[in-house]
Scaffold this active site. Structure first.
Site, PDB file in Angstrom:
ATOM      1  N   HIS A 233      -0.526  54.508 -18.774  1.00 43.80           N
ATOM      2  CA  HIS A 233       0.506  53.539 -18.389  1.00 43.80           C
ATOM      3  C   HIS A 233       1.611  54.323 -17.698  1.00 43.80           C
ATOM      4  CE1 HIS A 233       3.376  50.319 -18.386  1.00 43.80           C
ATOM      5  NE2 HIS A 233       2.441  49.494 -18.833  1.00 43.80           N
ATOM      6  N   ARG A 282      -1.876  50.427 -12.255  1.00 46.03           N
ATOM      7  CA  ARG A 282      -1.298  51.440 -13.140  1.00 46.03           C
ATOM      8  C   ARG A 282      -1.714  52.857 -12.776  1.00 46.03           C
ATOM      9  NH1 ARG A 282      -1.834  48.069 -18.856  1.00 46.03           N
ATOM     10  NH2 ARG A 282      -0.283  46.549 -18.222  1.00 46.03           N
TER      11      ARG A 282
END
Ligand SMILES: Cc1cc2nc3c(=O)[nH]c(=O)nc-3n(C[C@H](O)[C@H](O)[C@H](O)COP(=O)(O)OP(=O)(O)OC[C@H]3O[C@@H](n4cnc5c(N)ncnc54)[C@H](O)[C@@H]3O)c2cc1C
Length: 544
Positions: A233, A282
């Site tokens: 992330h 991401r």
């Protein structure tokens, strides 16, 4: 009546239990703690679905295409079609059982967009969607518990599966209260054990989801898939305990990434990719952040404080609590961290595995997300897979005769007893920490043949001492016995990353920086008599 054993009581395990019960099956739902402590409660940003209240132009087909594209075309297309088509019904089901999604002043659901989405289709409950869904499902589980169809059993951990001649007959569990191994026989065993966080130590996820069950099943003959695809992330906040997620919702609400060049703020994502730069996928943002070589910040302070309070209260609270940052006035220092595992047990689209009677659902199963998962699709797949697995189990023949596992159980119990008494200089927790250092260094956002081979060398050494661990009574017996499964899984992941000589989705190799047609296939790894064998599933055998 069929008896089903489900390991793991997060969203996917509960959904499977509820649906099995609805279909008239008896369920045992096993986990170390209550569902309220599963990783599912951490889910903040939301769940994707195209419902009748969709944005103009959006469609189920568009959700399918975004998902397949985000996954760099490695996800099972039929499975993804099923997932996206059922999403509307899943939202309505959640509403029916008491999930309250955020709405606007006209009582219409407010939708947001996560990275890689063409339209806004993420439904959310403030910034605690996971908690709301878990609460609603827990109430349903209790309803079926009262009816005698679901039994919840806590303080139990998976130890191994009872497998004979390619058929699973249940599992051996570690009972933490009695400190013994107990067999539980079942017509079907469903794994719902979540991600593989302990491979990397500090991540955004729960350390209860450590990957042991997947590693152990691999040693017992279950095929694994796409292990090299690990989502970092891009925006997490460093804290002493873990990496706290700064939800993509911040960027969905307009948050901007930048670094400082003297007094100047450089909005590097917008400079390179235009106005939508902060909402790219991401993997791409994580790599761009690393490439800046600078301290990166995420700014949302320019929006109305009331919007921060209503839409991002958890992000506001995390920043204030852990770092004393007021996000309505100052930017958030962010860095990428491990967040989601696209790989896991290889499942067909009915969620069966290569072992008859063994199923996998939720994050521990690999099918919908290909090389990269879109935000908001994981809660959806946890719900959907639980439902699909229940339906497949119903269609499978019940066990006519149970195989005899007496000698296996006795041998494992002796082995377990020996472990409790063992004495050697290698402590399990210490080896886990070393493993996390190795994986963070050699299996990070950017990999190469050199880094992966160093990683494999380290893990092989840890494995060579794993059988001689010093029993550490300051931690649970589970931490001790799970070590070998976790190390094996780490070695399998490194082996898959080494075999995939291209860059695709979340797997980026500096020595093979582009995607190639040759590798447009899922990676399957199997274990046989001490050897790991990697193949690429070009025929899509795991789709059907
Ligand atoms: C911070 C954070 C935010 C997220 N936000 C979102 C979001 O907004 N939208 C989205 O779609 N996804 C999000 N995700 C991902 C999503 O939350 C998870 O993928 C999903 O909840 C996984 O559900 P699950 O049922 O598969 O597993 P989990 O909820 O992880 O449950 C796993 C269960 O298995 C048990 N277990 C594990 N090992 C064993 C064992 N050996 N023996 C017995 N039991 C075991 C655990 O105790 C637990 O009960 C987020 C993830 C994180 C970490």
């Amino acid at each position: 009546m069929k008896e089903i054993l489900i390991i793991g009581n997060g969203i996917s395990g509960m959904m499977c239990a509820i649906h099995c019960a609805e279909l008239g099956m008896m369920v045992k739902l096993i986990a170390p703690g209550p569902s309220e402590q599963s990783q599912s409660v951490m889910a903040a940003g939301g769940i994707n679905a195209v419902t009748e209240r969709h944005e103009e132009g959006d469609s189920v087909q568009c959700h399918v295409e975004d998902t397949l594209k985000g996954g760099a075309y490695l996800a099972g297309s039929h499975a993804v079609e099923g997932l996206c088509s059922d999403a509307k019904e899943i939202i309505h089901y959640l509403e029916r059982i008491g999930t309250v999604f955020s709405v606007d002043e006209n009582d219409r659901p407010v939708l947001r967009a996560f990275g890689g989405q063409t339209y806004k289709r993420t439904h959310y409950c403030g910034s605690s969607t996971g908690k709301h869904i878990v609460s609603a499902l827990v109430m349903e589980v209790r309803r079926f518990e009262a009816a005698g169809l679901i039994t919840r059993i806590m303080r139990h951990h998976f130890y191994s599966a009872l497998i004979r001649d390619g058929r699973c007959y249940g599992a051996l569990l570690y009972d933490e209260n009695a400190r013994v191994l107990v067999p539980v026989y079942a017509d079907a065993l469903v794994m719902a054990t979540g991600g593989q966080n302990s491979l990397f130590g500090k991540t955004t996820g729960s350390n209860r989801c450590d990957g042991y069950a997947v590693g152990k099943l691999f040693l017992q003959g279950a095929a694994l898939k796409n292990l090299e695809f690990i989502q970092f992330h891009p925006t997490t906040l460093e804290t002493p305990q873990k990496r706290m997620l700064i939800s993509e919702a911040v960027r969905g609400e307009g948050g901007r990434l930048f670094y400082k060049d003297g007094d100047r703020k450089v909005f590097f994502m917008e400079d390179k990719y235009g106005p939508g730069g902060n909402l790219m996928t991401r993997d791409l943002i994580a790599r761009e952040i690393i490439a800046t070589g600078r301290d990166v910040f995420l700014d949302i302070s320019f929006i109305d404080k009331k919007l921060i309070d209503s839409r991002l209260p958890e992000v506001r609270d995390i920043c204030a609590k852990y770092r004393g940052i007021d996000i309505s006035k100052e930017p958030i220092p962010v860095a990428p961290s491990v967040h989601y595992f696209m790989g896991g047990l290889a499942v067909h689209k009915d969620h069966s595995t290569n072992i008859q009677g063994l199923y996998a659902v939720g994050e521990c199963a690999s099918i919908y997300h290909g090389a990269n998962r879109l935000g908001g699709n994981s809660l959806l797949s946890a719900m959907y897979s639980g439902k699909i697995a229940a339906e497949s189990i119903l269609g499978e023949n019940a066990l006519v005769e149970r195989a005899n596992f007496d000698s296996y159980i006795q041998a494992e119990q002796e082995c377990f007893k020996k472990m409790l008494e063992s004495d050697s200089p290698f402590a399990a927790m210490h080896i886990r920490d070393l493993l996390a250092d190795t994986m963070r260094e050699h299996m990070s956002i950017v990999r190469s043949a050199d880094s992966l081979s160093k990683g494999m060398e380290d893990v092989r050494y840890y494995l060579s001492v794993a059988d001689r661990i010093h029993y550490d009574s300051s931690v649970s017996a589970y931490i001790n016995y799970s070590l070998k499964g976790i190390l094996t899984l780490a070695l399998a992941a490194l082996t898959c990353a080494d075999a995939r000589k291209e860059s695709r989705g979340a797997h980026y190799r500096s020595d093979y920086p582009t995607a190639t047609e040759e590798y447009r296939a899922a990676t399957i790894i199997s274990y046989n008599e001490g050897n790991m064998l990697v193949t690429f599933d070009r025929e899509n055998t795991y789709e059907d």
